[in-house]
Scaffold this motif. Sequence first.
Motif, PDB file in Angstrom:
ATOM      1  N   ALA A   1      79.388  -9.151  44.338  1.00 56.79           N
ATOM      2  CA  ALA A   1      78.243  -9.360  45.225  1.00 56.79           C
ATOM      3  C   ALA A   1      78.427  -8.612  46.543  1.00 56.79           C
ATOM      4  O   ALA A   1      77.482  -8.002  47.069  1.00 56.79           O
ATOM      5  CB  ALA A   1      78.052 -10.852  45.479  1.00 56.79           C
ATOM      6  N   GLU A   2      79.627  -8.632  47.077  1.00 61.76           N
ATOM      7  CA  GLU A   2      79.895  -7.906  48.318  1.00 61.76           C
ATOM      8  C   GLU A   2      79.707  -6.412  48.128  1.00 61.76           C
ATOM      9  O   GLU A   2      79.202  -5.712  49.018  1.00 61.76           O
ATOM     10  CB  GLU A   2      81.300  -8.225  48.828  1.00 61.76           C
ATOM     11  CG  GLU A   2      81.448  -9.664  49.312  1.00 61.76           C
ATOM     12  CD  GLU A   2      82.744  -9.901  50.052  1.00 61.76           C
ATOM     13  OE1 GLU A   2      83.537  -8.939  50.187  1.00 61.76           O
ATOM     14  OE2 GLU A   2      82.974 -11.039  50.495  1.00 61.76           O
ATOM     15  N   GLN A   3      80.108  -5.882  46.964  1.00 57.29           N
ATOM     16  CA  GLN A   3      79.896  -4.466  46.688  1.00 57.29           C
ATOM     17  C   GLN A   3      78.412  -4.129  46.659  1.00 57.29           C
ATOM     18  O   GLN A   3      77.979  -3.104  47.204  1.00 57.29           O
ATOM     19  CB  GLN A   3      80.554  -4.080  45.363  1.00 57.29           C
ATOM     20  CG  GLN A   3      82.075  -4.043  45.412  1.00 57.29           C
ATOM     21  CD  GLN A   3      82.673  -3.673  44.071  1.00 57.29           C
ATOM     22  OE1 GLN A   3      82.139  -3.998  43.027  1.00 57.29           O
ATOM     23  NE2 GLN A   3      83.799  -2.991  44.103  1.00 57.29           N
ATOM     24  N   LEU A   4      77.628  -4.979  46.024  1.00 55.44           N
ATOM     25  CA  LEU A   4      76.181  -4.756  45.978  1.00 55.44           C
ATOM     26  C   LEU A   4      75.584  -4.727  47.388  1.00 55.44           C
ATOM     27  O   LEU A   4      74.747  -3.868  47.707  1.00 55.44           O
ATOM     28  CB  LEU A   4      75.506  -5.851  45.148  1.00 55.44           C
ATOM     29  CG  LEU A   4      75.721  -5.803  43.633  1.00 55.44           C
ATOM     30  CD1 LEU A   4      75.186  -7.079  42.987  1.00 55.44           C
ATOM     31  CD2 LEU A   4      75.051  -4.581  43.021  1.00 55.44           C
ATOM     32  N   ILE A   5      76.026  -5.638  48.223  1.00 51.80           N
ATOM     33  CA  ILE A   5      75.485  -5.720  49.581  1.00 51.80           C
ATOM     34  C   ILE A   5      75.905  -4.493  50.395  1.00 51.80           C
ATOM     35  O   ILE A   5      75.071  -3.848  51.038  1.00 51.80           O
ATOM     36  CB  ILE A   5      75.943  -7.021  50.263  1.00 51.80           C
ATOM     37  CG1 ILE A   5      75.380  -8.229  49.511  1.00 51.80           C
ATOM     38  CG2 ILE A   5      75.519  -7.046  51.732  1.00 51.80           C
ATOM     39  CD1 ILE A   5      76.039  -9.546  49.878  1.00 51.80           C
ATOM     40  N   ARG A   6      77.179  -4.164  50.361  1.00 50.33           N
ATOM     41  CA  ARG A   6      77.678  -3.055  51.172  1.00 50.33           C
ATOM     42  C   ARG A   6      77.096  -1.713  50.711  1.00 50.33           C
ATOM     43  O   ARG A   6      77.016  -0.768  51.496  1.00 50.33           O
ATOM     44  CB  ARG A   6      79.208  -3.009  51.143  1.00 50.33           C
ATOM     45  CG  ARG A   6      79.852  -4.202  51.839  1.00 50.33           C
ATOM     46  CD  ARG A   6      81.346  -4.025  51.989  1.00 50.33           C
ATOM     47  NE  ARG A   6      81.981  -5.219  52.515  1.00 50.33           N
ATOM     48  CZ  ARG A   6      82.003  -5.560  53.792  1.00 50.33           C
ATOM     49  NH1 ARG A   6      81.414  -4.787  54.685  1.00 50.33           N
ATOM     50  NH2 ARG A   6      82.606  -6.669  54.192  1.00 50.33           N
ATOM     51  N   ASN A   7      76.696  -1.621  49.454  1.00 47.49           N
ATOM     52  CA  ASN A   7      76.101  -0.387  48.953  1.00 47.49           C
ATOM     53  C   ASN A   7      74.579  -0.365  49.106  1.00 47.49           C
ATOM     54  O   ASN A   7      73.906   0.523  48.564  1.00 47.49           O
ATOM     55  CB  ASN A   7      76.485  -0.164  47.494  1.00 47.49           C
ATOM     56  CG  ASN A   7      77.891   0.400  47.361  1.00 47.49           C
ATOM     57  OD1 ASN A   7      78.276   1.291  48.112  1.00 47.49           O
ATOM     58  ND2 ASN A   7      78.661  -0.115  46.422  1.00 47.49           N
ATOM     59  N   GLY A   8      74.043  -1.307  49.839  1.00 47.33           N
ATOM     60  CA  GLY A   8      72.643  -1.254  50.224  1.00 47.33           C
ATOM     61  C   GLY A   8      71.639  -1.656  49.165  1.00 47.33           C
ATOM     62  O   GLY A   8      70.460  -1.281  49.251  1.00 47.33           O
ATOM     63  N   TRP A   9      72.054  -2.470  48.194  1.00 44.22           N
ATOM     64  CA  TRP A   9      71.160  -2.865  47.115  1.00 44.22           C
ATOM     65  C   TRP A   9      70.453  -4.194  47.375  1.00 44.22           C
ATOM     66  O   TRP A   9      69.627  -4.617  46.564  1.00 44.22           O
ATOM     67  CB  TRP A   9      71.942  -2.977  45.803  1.00 44.22           C
ATOM     68  CG  TRP A   9      72.538  -1.703  45.304  1.00 44.22           C
ATOM     69  CD1 TRP A   9      73.859  -1.403  45.192  1.00 44.22           C
ATOM     70  CD2 TRP A   9      71.833  -0.551  44.823  1.00 44.22           C
ATOM     71  NE1 TRP A   9      74.044  -0.134  44.680  1.00 44.22           N
ATOM     72  CE2 TRP A   9      72.804   0.418  44.437  1.00 44.22           C
ATOM     73  CE3 TRP A   9      70.482  -0.230  44.680  1.00 44.22           C
ATOM     74  CZ2 TRP A   9      72.464   1.661  43.925  1.00 44.22           C
ATOM     75  CZ3 TRP A   9      70.144   1.023  44.166  1.00 44.22           C
ATOM     76  CH2 TRP A   9      71.127   1.945  43.798  1.00 44.22           C
ATOM     77  N   VAL A  10      70.776  -4.859  48.486  1.00 46.82           N
ATOM     78  CA  VAL A  10      70.267  -6.212  48.733  1.00 46.82           C
ATOM     79  C   VAL A  10      69.384  -6.216  49.977  1.00 46.82           C
ATOM     80  O   VAL A  10      69.740  -5.628  51.007  1.00 46.82           O
ATOM     81  CB  VAL A  10      71.431  -7.212  48.899  1.00 46.82           C
ATOM     82  CG1 VAL A  10      70.909  -8.599  49.227  1.00 46.82           C
ATOM     83  CG2 VAL A  10      72.280  -7.240  47.629  1.00 46.82           C
ATOM     84  N   SER A  11      68.242  -6.882  49.874  1.00 48.87           N
ATOM     85  CA  SER A  11      67.358  -7.027  51.029  1.00 48.87           C
ATOM     86  C   SER A  11      67.135  -8.509  51.326  1.00 48.87           C
ATOM     87  O   SER A  11      67.155  -9.357  50.431  1.00 48.87           O
ATOM     88  CB  SER A  11      66.016  -6.333  50.785  1.00 48.87           C
ATOM     89  OG  SER A  11      65.337  -6.926  49.692  1.00 48.87           O
ATOM     90  N   VAL A  12      66.937  -8.788  52.594  1.00 49.60           N
ATOM     91  CA  VAL A  12      66.630 -10.138  53.064  1.00 49.60           C
ATOM     92  C   VAL A  12      65.296 -10.062  53.797  1.00 49.60           C
ATOM     93  O   VAL A  12      65.159  -9.324  54.774  1.00 49.60           O
ATOM     94  CB  VAL A  12      67.738 -10.679  53.987  1.00 49.60           C
ATOM     95  CG1 VAL A  12      67.365 -12.055  54.515  1.00 49.60           C
ATOM     96  CG2 VAL A  12      69.075 -10.725  53.252  1.00 49.60           C
TER      97      VAL A  12
END
Length: 245
Positions: A22-33
């Motif tokens: 999950a941290e990899q997904l976030i740090r690679n810009g795949w997650v939006s809030v």
Amino acid sequence: MTDPIRLARRVAEIQRCTRAEAEQLIRNGWVSVNGHVVETPQLRVADERVAIDPNARIEAVEPATLLLHKPAGVDPIDGPKPALALISPDSHWSDDQAEIRPLQRHFQHLQPLATLENEASGLMVFSQDGRIVRRLTEDCDQIEHEYVVDVEGSIAPYGLHRLAHGLRFEGRPLPACKVSWQSEARLRFAIKAARPGQLRDMCAQVGLEVKSIRRLRIGRIALGKGPAGAMPAGQWRYLPVGERF
């Protein structure tokens, strides 16, 4: 109201993956809030809308290396006009072929490498990658750099040969380099371990005055060309993953 939790935990629940993934997904810009990309796994969220890009891939977080076309008159590191200040999402070259998605973390902790004199223009490197940093510091003198130098004046007899073999700079003999005419007023140098002021001094020793210096290449990495020509001054591109100097 839902109790706040770390964004990485929420993504792990949604994606059914590990916290590290999950941290990899976030740090690679795949997650939006709430519709905005967030790169901070420790951000706390409650009832906010968290979405994961359908194209998301779980992959290592790679450090970025940025290649800038530094304009003449811009300071390489310190000074009133530092080159680093030119690097922003807005100055990303539109013809960049690296296929790397610009992320906010790419603009943090960049180390300037292979610096240029204030008056020179051309390829300059900024990197977060320790391997690149070591390559362009510890092995710098073994890497060939290519420059085009615009000159005025009449070259001394055997001047081209002397530029390539036998000159001295700051009291020391210079190693051989490759020098050729590109036009009546432009020289091309392929040279290793050039020091600040060296190209100007070499040209002066054979009767030529330097009007401008531009670096085209460091090792195997060139300034970059696209459909509209060379990357313009003041713009930057990514070093593609896997390419080395």
